[in-house]
Every structure is written in structure tokens, then in C-alpha cells.
Design an enzyme around this catalytic site. Structure first.
Site, PDB file in Angstrom:
ATOM      1  N   CYS A   1      13.238  32.186   7.052  1.00 42.56           N
ATOM      2  CA  CYS A   1      14.199  31.600   6.122  1.00 42.56           C
ATOM      3  C   CYS A   1      14.983  32.723   5.433  1.00 42.56           C
ATOM      4  O   CYS A   1      14.508  33.861   5.353  1.00 42.56           O
ATOM      5  CB  CYS A   1      13.416  30.797   5.088  1.00 42.56           C
ATOM      6  SG  CYS A   1      14.429  30.061   3.813  1.00 42.56           S
TER       7      CYS A   1
ATOM      8  N   THR B   1      15.206  33.026   2.396  1.00 42.45           N
ATOM      9  CA  THR B   1      14.323  33.455   1.308  1.00 42.45           C
ATOM     10  C   THR B   1      13.404  34.581   1.778  1.00 42.45           C
ATOM     11  O   THR B   1      13.159  35.541   1.042  1.00 42.45           O
ATOM     12  CB  THR B   1      13.465  32.251   0.838  1.00 42.45           C
ATOM     13  OG1 THR B   1      14.358  31.209   0.458  1.00 42.45           O
ATOM     14  CG2 THR B   1      12.568  32.611  -0.326  1.00 42.45           C
TER      15      THR B   1
ATOM     16  N   HIS C   1      15.243  37.756   1.678  1.00 41.37           N
ATOM     17  CA  HIS C   1      15.294  38.318   0.317  1.00 41.37           C
ATOM     18  C   HIS C   1      14.001  39.079   0.031  1.00 41.37           C
ATOM     19  O   HIS C   1      14.008  40.150  -0.576  1.00 41.37           O
ATOM     20  CB  HIS C   1      15.466  37.221  -0.733  1.00 41.37           C
ATOM     21  CG  HIS C   1      16.839  36.625  -0.763  1.00 41.37           C
ATOM     22  ND1 HIS C   1      17.933  37.318  -1.217  1.00 41.37           N
ATOM     23  CD2 HIS C   1      17.298  35.416  -0.378  1.00 41.37           C
ATOM     24  CE1 HIS C   1      19.007  36.549  -1.119  1.00 41.37           C
ATOM     25  NE2 HIS C   1      18.641  35.384  -0.604  1.00 41.37           N
TER      26      HIS C   1
ATOM     27  N   GLU D   1       7.932  28.021   6.333  1.00 41.44           N
ATOM     28  CA  GLU D   1       8.407  27.017   7.303  1.00 41.44           C
ATOM     29  C   GLU D   1       7.440  27.041   8.484  1.00 41.44           C
ATOM     30  O   GLU D   1       7.353  28.055   9.178  1.00 41.44           O
ATOM     31  CB  GLU D   1       9.827  27.368   7.755  1.00 41.44           C
ATOM     32  CG  GLU D   1      10.807  27.502   6.582  1.00 41.44           C
ATOM     33  CD  GLU D   1      12.222  27.878   7.015  1.00 41.44           C
ATOM     34  OE1 GLU D   1      12.454  28.068   8.227  1.00 41.44           O
ATOM     35  OE2 GLU D   1      13.090  27.978   6.141  1.00 41.44           O
TER      36      GLU D   1
ATOM     37  N   ILE E   1      21.443  25.753   7.394  1.00 42.13           N
ATOM     38  CA  ILE E   1      21.342  24.528   6.585  1.00 42.13           C
ATOM     39  C   ILE E   1      22.677  23.788   6.564  1.00 42.13           C
ATOM     40  O   ILE E   1      22.729  22.566   6.728  1.00 42.13           O
ATOM     41  CB  ILE E   1      20.822  24.832   5.163  1.00 42.13           C
ATOM     42  CG1 ILE E   1      19.439  25.502   5.255  1.00 42.13           C
ATOM     43  CG2 ILE E   1      20.751  23.561   4.326  1.00 42.13           C
ATOM     44  CD1 ILE E   1      18.795  25.818   3.925  1.00 42.13           C
TER      45      ILE E   1
ATOM     46  N   ARG F   1      28.662  32.116  13.120  1.00 46.18           N
ATOM     47  CA  ARG F   1      28.096  30.906  12.522  1.00 46.18           C
ATOM     48  C   ARG F   1      28.960  29.672  12.808  1.00 46.18           C
ATOM     49  O   ARG F   1      28.453  28.598  13.097  1.00 46.18           O
ATOM     50  CB  ARG F   1      27.947  31.113  11.004  1.00 46.18           C
ATOM     51  CG  ARG F   1      26.830  32.115  10.611  1.00 46.18           C
ATOM     52  CD  ARG F   1      25.519  31.568  10.901  1.00 46.18           C
ATOM     53  NE  ARG F   1      24.327  32.326  10.700  1.00 46.18           N
ATOM     54  CZ  ARG F   1      23.717  32.614   9.550  1.00 46.18           C
ATOM     55  NH1 ARG F   1      24.286  32.341   8.403  1.00 46.18           N
ATOM     56  NH2 ARG F   1      22.550  33.215   9.535  1.00 46.18           N
TER      57      ARG F   1
ATOM     58  N   LEU G   1      23.585  23.121  -3.159  1.00 45.92           N
ATOM     59  CA  LEU G   1      22.325  23.684  -2.669  1.00 45.92           C
ATOM     60  C   LEU G   1      22.354  25.212  -2.685  1.00 45.92           C
ATOM     61  O   LEU G   1      21.358  25.867  -3.002  1.00 45.92           O
ATOM     62  CB  LEU G   1      22.050  23.199  -1.237  1.00 45.92           C
ATOM     63  CG  LEU G   1      20.740  23.717  -0.660  1.00 45.92           C
ATOM     64  CD1 LEU G   1      19.594  22.774  -1.014  1.00 45.92           C
ATOM     65  CD2 LEU G   1      20.791  23.916   0.843  1.00 45.92           C
TER      66      LEU G   1
ATOM     67  N   TYR H   1      17.331  20.948  -5.429  1.00 44.02           N
ATOM     68  CA  TYR H   1      16.244  21.916  -5.256  1.00 44.02           C
ATOM     69  C   TYR H   1      15.229  21.309  -4.290  1.00 44.02           C
ATOM     70  O   TYR H   1      14.699  20.227  -4.545  1.00 44.02           O
ATOM     71  CB  TYR H   1      15.609  22.209  -6.616  1.00 44.02           C
ATOM     72  CG  TYR H   1      14.408  23.131  -6.580  1.00 44.02           C
ATOM     73  CD1 TYR H   1      14.400  24.255  -5.749  1.00 44.02           C
ATOM     74  CD2 TYR H   1      13.298  22.898  -7.382  1.00 44.02           C
ATOM     75  CE1 TYR H   1      13.299  25.105  -5.720  1.00 44.02           C
ATOM     76  CE2 TYR H   1      12.202  23.742  -7.364  1.00 44.02           C
ATOM     77  CZ  TYR H   1      12.208  24.845  -6.533  1.00 44.02           C
ATOM     78  OH  TYR H   1      11.127  25.684  -6.505  1.00 44.02           O
TER      79      TYR H   1
END
Ligand code: NAD
Ligand code: ZN
Length: 341
Positions: free
Chosen positions: A38, A40, A43, A64, A175, A200, A262, A287
Site C-alpha cells: 500500500c 502507506t 510512507h 492488505e 484506489i 497511471r 479520501l 476514513y
């Protein structure tokens, strides 16, 4: 067991040998089959400001996943050994007003596996049985491993009635692309997806029939004229986190339009509230996923023809994780799925 761990307060992750998690009476143990990387996780890999504030070290990361249940706690009645599952990675408390009203996704004590608690990039994962989602035969392990981000897309897209509506999606990340597929599945009319990354947008063209626009060189107004949209978009789904994209969205909305947000901006941003007010816009923050309506609806849609498989562009062995993270860094991928078999 093998586990991908944030081992140092620095860039990167390390594959280490870790003990198999001990389950409590309400937990289940899952032999992980596939996991998705992900944004995230990137990061956390990069160890940016957000990660430094948020991630305990050392900790197993990843949230995930799909796999098979190998053990259940003594109180567990709803899941059994051998069940194929994915699961909600947000663990909640039961004390708050919203949780007690059944709005579990609005519990302020929410903690994320792989973010606050040990995660799924490992041979085995422990979660509360409450969080488990059974996978039907139509949902194989690699789709099971991306239900978390698909759920973000579904939760955002289903925030407002889309039937016959014109939808603007800003951000063609995995997403945003999956959200476009959901909008088509539930009956939107025009779906326009913007990004500034051609890879993308090309991927979006392969997954959906949405109109794609590279806003770094094309004018969104021209596209709207071509589609004979005189007043603006009815619904906006902000999925980039880019302040410029939100500005553009507000500018192109119809009077009384609705926006679901989002995308996570990297810090505080300025908004021209006059335009929001005088257009009478509704803005909703999103969220995670609704527990468990989003899961119910997304699995139902997958069983009735929603197809997001092409958003998975790379599949690799868990041991090749560094290559997966390198692709994510470049933005030259959709979803990257790691195989723990
Ligand atoms: P991603 O980073 O892969 O995709 C974001 C896309 O936005 C990128 O392709 C990027 O090129 C594009 N973009 C950048 N500037 C743009 C602009 N001006 N106009 C249009 N597009 C632009 O992210 P993702 O994994 O698809 O997730 C989408 C967003 O949702 C991210 O911001 C992520 O952090 C956030 N997110 C939020 C939640 C939540 O619970 N709220 C959960 C998951 C992800
Ligand atoms: Zn995720």
C-alpha cells in the site's frame, strides 16, 4: 516465521525471523497467502515525517492480506480452522458512542495493523475473529489481498447516489482506478479520471472505460465540452491528496454537487471556502471502510461482475519485496502483490 519488519528508525524494511503471534481467546491466526503493498507501506519504508510520528519500532508492517485460518481462540464461534479469509485491518474499541451505535468505522480508538499493531507482511498474522471476512470462491487470494484498498474505493464511491450522475475522480492511483470501475458498475454516466502520471492514466484505460485526462497538459474544460457537460460534475471523488486537484474539483462541480475526500494531503492546505459556500457543495471525509457494509457490498459487486484484477500489475515472491517497493517509489505500477506461499 518470516516477517517484514521496520527494524530501524531509518529508510527501508528488513526480512527477519520473528516468533509466530500468540492468539488470545477472541483472536484467529492466519497463514498469510498474499499481501498487497500500500502507499502507506511506502510512507513507512521511506520513514517520512508521518511514519516517524506514527510507527513503533521494531514492528511487522503490512495490512492488505488474504490467507487461511490455522488456529482460533477458545471464544471464537464464527471462524474455523481452514476458512479462507481476508480481514478489516482497523481494530476498534467498543466504548465510544459511535461504536456502541454500531458505527464501528467511526470509533475514535481505531488502531491499524501494520501501522500501530503488528501487521500482515509475515507468514502468520493474528487478528480478532470480529475482523475476519470470509472469502467466497469468486474472490481468489490475490483479489482477497487487495480488498482493503478496494474497500476504500467502494466506501468513497458509495458515499453518494451515483446512478446517472457525472463523476470526477482526481488521482488515478490504484484506489482512484478501482473507484472508477465501481462507479461504472453501479451506473454512473460520465466518469472522468485525472492524474499527472501517464502510466497511471494508461492503466486506468485498461481497467475501465472512464475518460482519462492528464491535467498537466490537457484542459478539463475541453473534456467537459466534448462530453456535453454544461454545468459540471455532480459527484467528486478526491483520491490524490493533491491540493491542486481538490481546487480543480471544486471549480468543476455543479451547484449543489457532492464531494467525498479520501486522498490525504501531506499537511495543512488552504481552500477557497467562498467557492464551496456559493456552490452549496457537500463535502464528506472518508476514513477506511464501513464495518462491515463496505465489505458486504464489495464482495457482492465482485460476485456480480465488478472486475479490478488488471489493477494488479506486478506479482512477486515475498523475498523480492525491495523490488516491489522500488516500483511503488517510481509510480510505475498499479497494485504490487507479494506471494508468501
Ligand atoms: P497513489 O499515491 O498511488 O495515487 C495518487 C495519484 O494521484 C497518483 O497517481 C498521483 O500521480 C496523482 N496526482 C498527484 N497530483 C495530482 C493532481 N494534481 N491531479 C490529479 N492527480 C494527481 O495513492 P492510492 O493508493 O491510490 O491512494 C489514493 C489516496 O488515498 C492517497 O492520498 C492515499 O494516501 C489515500 N488513502 C486514504 C485512506 C483513508 O482512509 N482516507 C486510505 C487509503 C489511502
Ligand atoms: Zn492499504
Amino acid at each position: 516465521m518470516r516477517a517484514l519488519v521496520k527494524a530501524e528508525r531509518a529508510e527501508g524494511l528488513e526480512m527477519r525471523d520473528e516468533p509466530v503471534p500468540q492468539i488470545g481467546p477472541d483472536d484467529i491466526l492466519i497463514k498469510v497467502a498474499k499481501t498487497g503493498i500500500c502507499g502507506t507501506d511506502l510512507h513507512i519504508w521511506k520513514w517520512d515525517e508521518w511514519a516517524q510520528k506514527t510507527i513503533p519500532v521494531p514492528m511487522v508492517v503490512g495490512h492488505e492480506f488474504a490467507g487461511v485460518v490455522t488456529d482460533v481462540g477458545s471464544h471464537v464461534r464464527t471462524v474455523k480452522v481452514g476458512d479462507r479469509v481476508s480481514g478489516e485491518g482497523h481494530l476498534i474499541g467498543m466504548k465510544s458512542r459511535m461504536a456502541r451505535a454500531g458505527h464501528f468505522h467511526l470509533d475514535p480508538e481505531t488502531k491499524g495493523i501494520g501501522v500501530n499493531l503488528p501487521g500482515a507482511f509475515a507468514d502468520y498474522l493474528k487478528i480478532p475473529a470480529f475482523n475476519a471476512i470470509h472469502l467466497p470462491p469468486e474472490v481468489d487470494d490475490e483479489i482477497g489481498a487487495i480488498l482493503d484498498p478496494l474497500g476504500n474505493a467502494v466506501h468513497t464511491a458509495l458515499s453518494f447516489d451515483l446512478v446517472g450522475e457525472d463523476v470526477l475522480i482526481t488521482g488515478a492511483g490504484p484506489i482512484g482506478i478501482m473507484a472508477a470501475a465501481v462507479c461504472r458498475h453501479v451506473g454512473a454516466r460520465h466518469i472522468v479520471v485525472t492524474d499527472i502520471n501517464d502510466y497511471r492514466l494508461e492503466l486506468c484505460n485498461q481497467v475501465t472505460d472512464a475518460v482519462t485526462v492528464n491535467v498537466s497538459r490537457e484542459d478539463l474544460h475541453d473534456v467537459m465540452h466534448r462530453l456535453r457537460m454544461s454545468e459540471g460534475f455532480d459527484i467528486g471523488l478526491e483520491m490524490s491528496g493533491a491540493p491542486k486537484a481538490f481546487d480543480q474539483m471544486v471549480d468543476r462541480m455543479i451547484m449543489g454537487g457532492k464531494i467525498a475526500m479520501l486522498g490525504i494531503p501531506s499537511g495543512p492546505t488552504t481552500v477557497d471556502w467562498n467557492r464551496v459556500i456559493f456552490k452549496s457543495l457537500t463535502i464528506k471525509g472518508i476514513y477506511g471502510r464501513e464495518m462491515f457494509e463496505t465489505w458486504y457490498k464489495m464482495i457482492a459487486m465482485l460476485q456480480s461482475g465488478l472486475d479490478v484484477r488488471k489493477v494488479i500489475t506486478h506479482r512477486m515472491k515475498a523475498g523480492d519485496y525491495a523490488q516491489g517497493f522500488a516500483l511503488m517509489k517510481q509510480g510505475s505500477c498499479g497494485k504490487v502483490v507479494l506471494d508468501w506461499g
